[in-house]
Design an enzyme around this catalytic site. Structure first.
Site, PDB file in Angstrom:
ATOM      1  N   CYS A 105      -1.210  28.003  35.541  1.00  0.00           N
ATOM      2  CA  CYS A 105      -2.189  28.948  36.066  1.00  0.00           C
ATOM      3  C   CYS A 105      -2.873  29.641  34.890  1.00  0.00           C
ATOM      4  O   CYS A 105      -2.195  30.061  33.952  1.00  0.00           O
ATOM      5  CB  CYS A 105      -1.473  29.967  36.949  1.00  0.00           C
ATOM      6  N   HIS A 147      -2.988  26.008  45.687  1.00  0.00           N
ATOM      7  CA  HIS A 147      -2.721  26.965  44.599  1.00  0.00           C
ATOM      8  C   HIS A 147      -3.798  28.065  44.575  1.00  0.00           C
ATOM      9  O   HIS A 147      -3.480  29.248  44.481  1.00  0.00           O
ATOM     10  CB  HIS A 147      -2.677  26.206  43.258  1.00  0.00           C
ATOM     11  N   GLU A 148      -5.061  27.657  44.670  1.00  0.00           N
ATOM     12  CA  GLU A 148      -6.158  28.638  44.616  1.00  0.00           C
ATOM     13  C   GLU A 148      -6.171  29.513  45.875  1.00  0.00           C
ATOM     14  O   GLU A 148      -6.442  30.708  45.803  1.00  0.00           O
ATOM     15  CB  GLU A 148      -7.510  27.945  44.440  1.00  0.00           C
ATOM     16  N   HIS A 151      -3.983  32.387  45.631  1.00  0.00           N
ATOM     17  CA  HIS A 151      -4.531  33.514  44.860  1.00  0.00           C
ATOM     18  C   HIS A 151      -5.272  34.514  45.756  1.00  0.00           C
ATOM     19  O   HIS A 151      -5.151  35.716  45.562  1.00  0.00           O
ATOM     20  CB  HIS A 151      -5.511  33.014  43.784  1.00  0.00           C
TER      21      HIS A 151
HETATM   22 ZN   LIG Z   1      -3.668  30.109  39.351  1.00  0.00          ZN
END
Ligand SMILES: [Zn+2]
Length: 196
Positions: A105, A147-148, A151
């Site tokens: 990341c 993954h995004e 966030h």
């Molecule tokens: Zn990330």
């Protein structure tokens, strides 16, 4: 303009992000800055909270993954040029077998760990023109999207590690939040001592 990427420990990375209203005035400028920032840091994805903006927006460009020699021609073709903006995304469904991938990341430089996620993801979102989409992705594209997406929900990949792994990483994560790390892109550290 290259924006500073917010480092681990900053509260903005823990926010459940807000929806972007249609006609949001600074969207174009923000998108431009985020693309430039992501490419400069050699990332394959970047979410708005990572540049300090708690909005439901992330970018993905998986092209660098297409160079992996272990992938089939089909997989390479899928990854090459997969470039999208996801605004106000909602994950509708995740499915398939869980598989492990060594994730990193941009907000947590030099830390890479194996993370388990489901193989497919169905996501609805609007693009930069506020056109609605609902699509299903799998493999590495799904992985980056998941993954995004995490966030914009205030979740980091390190949250998904075992308690033991988390304990082992604690010192390194602390150092990242203090800026005690070498990184070759612009960052903002929440716990850096002033006046150094
Ligand atoms: Zn990330």
């Amino acid at each position: 303009m290259i924006l500073p990427i917010v480092a681990y420990g900053d509260p903005v990375l823990r926010k459940k992000c807000m929806e972007i209203p249609k006609g949001y005035p600074k969207l174009e400028e923000l998108l431009e800055g985020m693309w430039e920032t992501m490419y400069n840091a050699k990332g394959v994805g970047l979410a708005a909270p990572q540049v300090g903006v708690p909005l439901r927006l992330f970018l993905v460009d998986t092209t660098p993954f297409a160079d992996d020699e272990e992938l089939s021609a089909d997989e390479k073709n899928q990854l090459d040029g997969f470039k999208k903006v996801f605004i106000n995304a909602t994950i509708e469904e995740e499915g398939g077998e869980e598989w492990t991938f060594n994730e990193g990341c941009l907000s947590i430089p030099d830390v890479r760990e194996d993370v388990k996620r489901k193989d497919t993801v169905t996501i609805s979102y609007v693009d930069e023109n506020f056109k609605t989409h609902k699509e299903t992705f799998d493999g590495l594209i799904a992985r980056v999207v998941q993954h995004e997406y995490d966030h914009i929900e205030g979740i980091l990949f390190t949250d998904k590690l075992s308690p033991l792994k988390k304990r082992m990483l604690k010192g390194r994560l602390n150092n990242i939040s203090k800026g005690k790390i070498h990184v070759d892109y612009r960052m903002r550290f929440p716990n850096m001592k002033k006046g150094r």
